[in-house]
Design a protein around this motif. Sequence first.
Motif, PDB file in Angstrom:
ATOM      1  N   GLY A  16       0.795  -1.220   0.000  1.00  0.00           N
ATOM      2  CA  GLY A  16       0.000   0.000   0.000  1.00  0.00           C
ATOM      3  C   GLY A  16       0.828   1.271   0.000  1.00  0.00           C
ATOM      4  O   GLY A  16       0.379   2.315  -0.492  1.00  0.00           O
ATOM      5  N   GLN A  26      -1.401   4.851  -7.597  1.00  0.00           N
ATOM      6  CA  GLN A  26      -2.451   4.695  -6.590  1.00  0.00           C
ATOM      7  C   GLN A  26      -3.619   3.887  -7.148  1.00  0.00           C
ATOM      8  O   GLN A  26      -4.116   2.964  -6.497  1.00  0.00           O
ATOM      9  N   GLU A  30      -4.346   0.159  -5.757  1.00  0.00           N
ATOM     10  CA  GLU A  30      -5.624  -0.040  -5.066  1.00  0.00           C
ATOM     11  C   GLU A  30      -6.457  -1.118  -5.742  1.00  0.00           C
ATOM     12  O   GLU A  30      -7.133  -1.905  -5.066  1.00  0.00           O
ATOM     13  N   THR A  55     -13.223   2.930  -3.940  1.00  0.00           N
ATOM     14  CA  THR A  55     -12.518   1.651  -4.057  1.00  0.00           C
ATOM     15  C   THR A  55     -13.463   0.455  -4.128  1.00  0.00           C
ATOM     16  O   THR A  55     -13.024  -0.641  -4.469  1.00  0.00           O
TER      17      THR A  55
END
Length: 523
Positions: A16, A26, A30, A55
């Motif tokens: 992460g 990112q 993700e 997300t």
Amino acid sequence: MVLDRLMKDAGSGPLGLYATVSREWQRLIEQHNFSRISVNAERLASFSSCVSPRTQPYVKYIWFCWELEEYECCACAPEEELDEMPVDSPSRDDNLRIKTALETFFGLLSKWAPAGDLVLDISVHSPSDSEHWFRHLSFEPDATMDREKVEKLEFGDDEGSKKKCQRRRDLVPSPESIISTVFGKIVDRRTFESNAEEARWWRELPSVPAVTGVLLRQQTRRRWNPRSLGRMFSRFPRLQEIHYEPWREWDRYEQKATEKDYESLLESVAFANPQVRRITLFENFNESYADALITGHPRSEAFQCDTSRIPSAAVGRLVAQASLELEHLSVSFMVDAGSFLAACHGNSSWTWPRLKTLTLTTQVFVPGVDALRPIARILERAAAAARKMPRLETLHIWNGREGLAASFRYQASPPSITWRGTWPHTLRHDVVYPWKEVVYDRDPDAQLAVHHEAIDKRFVMKSHADAVHYLNLPAAVIRPVSLQQIRLDDRVRAERRAVERQYMLNLIAYGSGLGVDPAVPMV
């Protein structure tokens, strides 16, 4: 290339952190991190804050893994505490907590907008299950276990648990009381005051349109009521795939009641989830458990355990009817191919416009002269049904248990039929000819190939799981992690038998004056 390498090595560090490198990283990081998530009691409280609306579309798989209360083992608990040991697992408090957790979890998921496919994998177990009698049990998300993890499980992980049985009683057959503990009922009649209250509770759970697939794997030995599962599935209006791996009932009378509930489950799915296109049902079993239960209740009329499962013809007919709108169907041990195909034969108007793959089991696949005609009848009726399945790509009918394995396979391209087994069996003309008609219906110029394959005699069939492996059955029959877990169980059972055999040899030698102490280590 850098990102691919980082994701493959994700276990070596906090992946992460790389999401802070750039907006592009990112998004990609993700997508990888959120594609598979797990939810337990601790994570449920923070679930909504961990998965944001941004997300949420990345999530493709959720493992809802619920841990029950721990319990003491009668082999290692002090005798003065035995009266305080819980009899049931799950306990009533456990079931109430599961009920509350499902209310919360369904409420959270109901707010998710449908975004492609989302698989919900539900597991229930107690940490004590693998700390006492069943040390080899593992509880994994739905993924193929890597080699390192498999070896760790097979050869023992004494560092992985702080609490273990001190007497190594897992090396002898498990008593009926312990087997009954790990096969308790989930959200059973103790959780509700009446059947009407239970039906109302399921009906009032929020609808979850985001879920498209449900997994209920064999590692959950505790039992969901099939009728309750039908009510659960009705809360998923976009459900397209059901993969259910229940364990067989050990009590004959409980089995009859469960079969009625299976009928209710199939009827519920047909009514509430007509959009389902893939169904896999794999009823697991372990012969050593049946042996232990029969030994523990040798003459009890209140408890009757059959050595082998006798499938219900009524459930077979309902599965056949449910298959009419499916694309993929695999049913192992819960029904017999004979009752399934008899229903197809008795309803001449039935057609399967979508069905591409079909896998069934049958108990008539056994060696011996008496089995020749029943085997031929099954395969002839299978060919008659296949002629009404214009999109059928593969059909498997198989049987497997300790000591034997056999399968019949039809594939449409290139056209062929194959017998594969641990004993020789010739597909005679009266069987081959109907399959030639199946091929002719599709392409008059095509030729049907007929193959006979023998399984190497060096491969020992310790159970139905070995049969799945050595028969080269399609992956859809059972989840790969489930197959690995069952084969590990088989290995432990083989080790138990070796220990018992050595113990008896030691006793015989000691008793005959050869001076061998039966207390010496046997492994």
